[in-house]
Write an enzyme that holds these catalytic residues in place. Structure first.
Site, PDB file in Angstrom:
ATOM      1  N   HIS A 215      54.862  18.390  17.654  1.00 31.91           N
ATOM      2  CA  HIS A 215      55.225  18.743  16.280  1.00 31.91           C
ATOM      3  C   HIS A 215      56.603  18.193  15.943  1.00 31.91           C
ATOM      4  O   HIS A 215      56.805  17.568  14.897  1.00 31.91           O
ATOM      5  CB  HIS A 215      55.248  20.266  16.114  1.00 31.91           C
ATOM      6  CG  HIS A 215      53.905  20.910  16.082  1.00 31.91           C
ATOM      7  ND1 HIS A 215      53.697  22.166  15.572  1.00 31.91           N
ATOM      8  CD2 HIS A 215      52.688  20.476  16.481  1.00 31.91           C
ATOM      9  CE1 HIS A 215      52.412  22.479  15.668  1.00 31.91           C
ATOM     10  NE2 HIS A 215      51.793  21.471  16.227  1.00 31.91           N
ATOM     11  N   TYR A 288      46.866  14.848  22.723  1.00 37.86           N
ATOM     12  CA  TYR A 288      48.105  14.973  21.955  1.00 37.86           C
ATOM     13  C   TYR A 288      49.038  13.794  22.160  1.00 37.86           C
ATOM     14  O   TYR A 288      49.884  13.519  21.302  1.00 37.86           O
ATOM     15  CB  TYR A 288      48.787  16.311  22.263  1.00 37.86           C
ATOM     16  CG  TYR A 288      48.181  17.401  21.415  1.00 37.86           C
ATOM     17  CD1 TYR A 288      48.545  17.550  20.087  1.00 37.86           C
ATOM     18  CD2 TYR A 288      47.181  18.217  21.923  1.00 37.86           C
ATOM     19  CE1 TYR A 288      47.947  18.502  19.282  1.00 37.86           C
ATOM     20  CE2 TYR A 288      46.579  19.180  21.116  1.00 37.86           C
ATOM     21  CZ  TYR A 288      46.969  19.316  19.803  1.00 37.86           C
ATOM     22  OH  TYR A 288      46.371  20.250  18.999  1.00 37.86           O
ATOM     23  N   GLN A 289      48.886  13.091  23.262  1.00 43.36           N
ATOM     24  CA  GLN A 289      49.639  11.841  23.397  1.00 43.36           C
ATOM     25  C   GLN A 289      49.177  10.859  22.324  1.00 43.36           C
ATOM     26  O   GLN A 289      50.000  10.205  21.682  1.00 43.36           O
ATOM     27  CB  GLN A 289      49.454  11.232  24.785  1.00 43.36           C
ATOM     28  CG  GLN A 289      50.254   9.947  24.974  1.00 43.36           C
ATOM     29  CD  GLN A 289      50.212   9.438  26.405  1.00 43.36           C
ATOM     30  OE1 GLN A 289      49.742  10.116  27.304  1.00 43.36           O
ATOM     31  NE2 GLN A 289      50.709   8.243  26.626  1.00 43.36           N
ATOM     32  N   ARG A 290      47.855  10.763  22.140  1.00 43.31           N
ATOM     33  CA  ARG A 290      47.335   9.906  21.072  1.00 43.31           C
ATOM     34  C   ARG A 290      47.920  10.299  19.722  1.00 43.31           C
ATOM     35  O   ARG A 290      48.361   9.453  18.935  1.00 43.31           O
ATOM     36  CB  ARG A 290      45.807  10.034  21.072  1.00 43.31           C
ATOM     37  CG  ARG A 290      45.060   9.365  19.944  1.00 43.31           C
ATOM     38  CD  ARG A 290      44.911  10.191  18.684  1.00 43.31           C
ATOM     39  NE  ARG A 290      44.696  11.593  18.917  1.00 43.31           N
ATOM     40  CZ  ARG A 290      44.683  12.511  17.945  1.00 43.31           C
ATOM     41  NH1 ARG A 290      44.912  12.160  16.688  1.00 43.31           N
ATOM     42  NH2 ARG A 290      44.494  13.791  18.222  1.00 43.31           N
ATOM     43  N   HIS A 441      50.102  23.344  24.850  1.00 41.85           N
ATOM     44  CA  HIS A 441      48.706  22.898  24.817  1.00 41.85           C
ATOM     45  C   HIS A 441      48.072  22.851  26.203  1.00 41.85           C
ATOM     46  O   HIS A 441      46.953  22.368  26.361  1.00 41.85           O
ATOM     47  CB  HIS A 441      48.608  21.534  24.135  1.00 41.85           C
ATOM     48  CG  HIS A 441      48.853  21.588  22.665  1.00 41.85           C
ATOM     49  ND1 HIS A 441      48.004  22.251  21.799  1.00 41.85           N
ATOM     50  CD2 HIS A 441      49.867  21.106  21.903  1.00 41.85           C
ATOM     51  CE1 HIS A 441      48.487  22.157  20.563  1.00 41.85           C
ATOM     52  NE2 HIS A 441      49.609  21.479  20.605  1.00 41.85           N
TER      53      HIS A 441
END
Length: 759
Positions: A215, A288-290, A441
């Protein structure tokens, strides 16, 4: 006919190039009093550069993948312009109309700005200006979003995260039309829209901005990119280093599971330093890396273009470019990312964020020819300098296959907090997760693994419990079942002790602990192996798991050997599930089916599992076979007479049908201190529904057996139906590549060098 149309299209593009230079307004006066020292005040200079525009125009009509991308974007934006501009008052969660409209607007603005630069058609600049002015008129009186669920509410969207998304894209549009706008128009936009917007997602929302999390990365990039376009030193500094002099005294947890970093590191550079390992693995996982790679890379590209003295692509030994290679390796044979931690299945490197990643990696990296093959599969490029480089590389025949091999990716800022090992052998891929908690996450799934064949899941990881951007399902946000099921240990293919999740399911505890790599070995093409240990998932209990994907001439395909060694100071119940996908074929043990389905337990994920069957094996090996997508699989596991074998299915206590109704076979071992779970999984044969023929549908393993198990060594024998026996010996303590081992087994000496022995 198609050839004639292609020639006419190329001719039209060439005509555009020779006629597009007459209508561009040039206004270079800057208006903000707090200007940064920049290498150039020429626009565009953020992502698309002035020189890049010249180079692109010179190549138009001769670079197929770029020309086709440009054509598709032009058709898309022309259709949007024809519909008119709409900037509705914000009302909805993710997936609702106003959310989707504002999200669509940010993408349209960015693309329209690029079209203005490349095609030099003023209609695109006017469209961008008109929409920005509508946002300016709205934003200066806009209250917080009416939906109150988020820990950090935005104004255009229900959460600051989406507001940051908007500004990352719109800053690129502003850069493209900067010189088209008058000084008065720029002043108006910057004073009433961009500066207040940047302030709201940062100084007004420190719980969103001032931490290490995907975020915050979006927030940092948003503030920094608009700062670069406006040449505002204060915003750029805030983006790089976080909010200075933040007057907050206590550590406060937000409802996303992250922590506000009041006294420690914050800002874009901290978000590079902390989540990425030296290998480029991102601790939240590939999904979440993407998601985070887009702001990481576009802001980095902007910094490279405007402030090259920062040498951003060299920061932390070039980890941003390394991370792209890591991310691509975290995908299966079809390009879908492995759903580690919170991850939606089906997300792949065909996502636009990965188009950005591939193009930027090729342009600013080592011009890896394998990336050109992935770009060809993506079949589109960025309409900027990096996309041009990729398009030219493809045109000039430089593409080579992107080869995925077994790889070990360390976790943690210094690479010392576990990791992920991907074992690849022919068409079999095993993803062994021994990583850190993974921030908010993360899941409680130490030493778990998932298994794939040719991109199809064989033993699955559930992923997240969320219907992203589907409003009917919880507003498109995380469902409560993500915490009650998906994060819990029993939802994964690893050991759960006493029906309690690892670390008690407590984020604070999990974040302070991690497994450690014992060894990773990929030198022998026939045996790809890895082993890891963890000591703190349960007080007094240690676990070590060793997995190998073995190619053997006695087997049709590589098979998996799985050894889980558990040591405890007291007796426990151990549950060990395998979440298989497909149709049950047969077992070699008897089981009973309950007349009424009941939950397996009451908490820690067990409340979501129906018990569908219960059995025990009379044999030393329990065997279970299933069929999935035309391929056969067999699980063989060493068992004893006291072991329970449970058939379970997800879906209990789920009145809204938020969970997928998928099955597992679970080994339950009660009242046990130290124990060893040993299994093999064979992929074999095929079935054709067309010819209705089954080939090699049965297991080739007669027996697996524990020959020896000590503190230092575990020895497993695998015997085939033909009577051939192989030994796998894993070193449980000294497993270095140089270590010399001698072990006497049944009066025979075995000598080898390295982590394991197989013969």
């Amino acid at each position: 006919m198609k050839l004639k149309q292609h020639i006419l299209l190329n001719f039209a593009l060439v005509i555009i190039v020779f006629t597009m230079f007459s209508c561009n307004k040039e206004t270079t006066t800057v208006s903000d009093s707090k200007k940064a020292t920049s290498t150039s005040n020429q626009h565009p200079n953020l992502i698309l550069t002035a020189q890049g525009v010249k180079d692109i125009r010179a190549q138009l009509g001769t670079i197929p993948v770029f020309d086709n991308t440009l054509k598709a974007v032009k058709e898309e934006i022309d259709a949007e312009i024809a519909l008119g501009i709409e900037t509705p008052i914000p009302l909805d969660y993710s997936g609702g109309y106003t959310h989707v409209r504002h999200k669509r607007n940010m993408i349209v603005l960015q693309k329209a700005g690029v079209l203005y630069q490349i095609l030099n058609d003023e209609k695109y600049a006017k469209y961008v200006k008109d929409m920005l002015m509508q946002y300016e008129a709205m934003y200066k009186t806009l209250p917080l979003h009416p939906k109150t669920r988020s820990y950090a509410r935005g104004k255009l969207f229900w959460q600051c995260l989406n507001d940051a998304n908007w500004l990352v894209y719109v800053s690129q549009a502003y850069d493209c039309v900067y010189n088209y706008l008058s000084e008065e128009e720029r002043n108006k936009l910057e004073t009433n829209l961009f500066k207040p917007f940047a302030d709201h997602i940062s100084v007004d929302s420190p719980q969103f901005y001032q931490r290490v999390h995907n975020h915050s990365t979006w927030g940092n990039a948003a503030v920094g990119m608009i700062g670069l376009v406006m040449n505002d030193a204060e915003l750029i500094d805030r983006a790089l280093y976080g909010i200075k002099d933040l007057k907050l005294d206590t550590k406060e947890k937000d409802d996303d599971g992250g922590f506000l970093n009041k006294n420690g590191k914050a800002g874009f550079l901290a978000n590079i330093e902390e989540p990425f390992s030296p290998d480029g693995y991102y601790n939240e996982g590939p999904y979440y890396q993407r998601y985070a790679m887009y702001p990481f890379l576009v802001f980095a590209e902007g910094l490279h273009n405007v402030k090259p003295e920062l040498k951003i692509f060299e920061y932390k030994e070039g980890v941003l470019l390394k991370s792209i290679n890591a991310l691509l390796n975290l995908s299966d044979a079809d390009g879908d990312f492995f759903p580690l931690n919170d991850g939606q299945k089906g997300m792949s490197y065909y996502n636009d964020a990965l188009v950005t990643a591939v193009d930027i990696s090729y342009y600013f990296g080592k011009q890896d020819a394998g990336l050109l093959t992935i770009a060809s599969e993506q079949n589109k490029v960025l309409l900027d300098d990096s996309g041009l480089a990729v398009a030219l590389g493809i045109k000039n025949g430089k593409a080579k296959p992107f080869e995925k091999k077994s790889i070990n990716l360390s976790d943690g800022p210094e690479g010392k907090q576990g990791g992920v090992a991907i074992l690849r052998n022919e068409d079999i891929e095993l993803v062994f997760k021994y990583a850190s908690q993974g921030s908010s996450h993360g899941h409680y799934d130490k030493l778990s693994y998932s298994l794939y064949e040719k991109g199809d899941e064989v033993i699955q990881d559930y992923g997240l419990a969320r219907f992203v951007n589907i409003e009917q399902k919880g507003g498109g946000n995380y469902l409560k079942e993500n915490k009650t099921w998906a994060k819990q240990t029993i939802a994964h293919n690893t050991v759960t002790q006493n029906e309690t999740s690892h670390y008690g399911g407590k984020y604070e505890v999990g974040s302070q602990n991690h497994p450690d790599l014992h060894y990773f070995s990929s030198d022998n093409k026939n045996v790809q192996a890895s082993s890891a240990k963890v000591t703190n998932t349960y007080p007094g209990t240690d676990m070590q798991r060793t997995v190998a994907v073995i190619k053997d001439e006695d087997f049709e395909k590589p098979y998996v050997l799985d050894i889980m060694k558990v040591s405890s100071d007291k007796a426990n119940q151990y549950d060990f599930p395998y979440y298989f996908l497909g149709q049950v074929l047969n077992t070699n043990f008897e089981y009973t089916i309950p007349k009424t389905l009941k939950p397996l337990g009451s908490k820690n994920g067990y409340q979501h599992l129906y018990l569908e069957g219960n059995g025990k094996s009379k044999e030393s090996n329990a065997k279970f076979s299933w069929l999935n997508k035309g391929k056969f699989y067999t699980l063989s596991t060493i068992s004893n007479a006291k072991d329970e074998i449970l058939f379970t299915r997800i879906g209990a206590n789920d009145p809204d049908f938020n969970l997928r109704r998928e099955a597992a076979i679970m080994l339950r071992r009660k009242n046990t201190k130290n124990t060893l779970f040993v299994s093999t999984i064979e992929a074999h044969g095929s079935y054709s529904p067309v010819s209705e023929s089954a080939i090699n549908s049965k297991s080739n393993i007669k027996e697996i057996k524990v020959v020896l198990d000590t503190v230092d060594y575990t020895v497993i024998s695998i015997t085939t139906l033909k009577g051939n026996t192989k030994l796998f010996i894993t070193a449980n303590t000294n497993a270095s590549k140089e270590a010399k081992h001698t072990l006497k087994i049944n009066n025979k000496n075995f000598t080898w060098v390295g982590s394991y022995y197989y013969k």
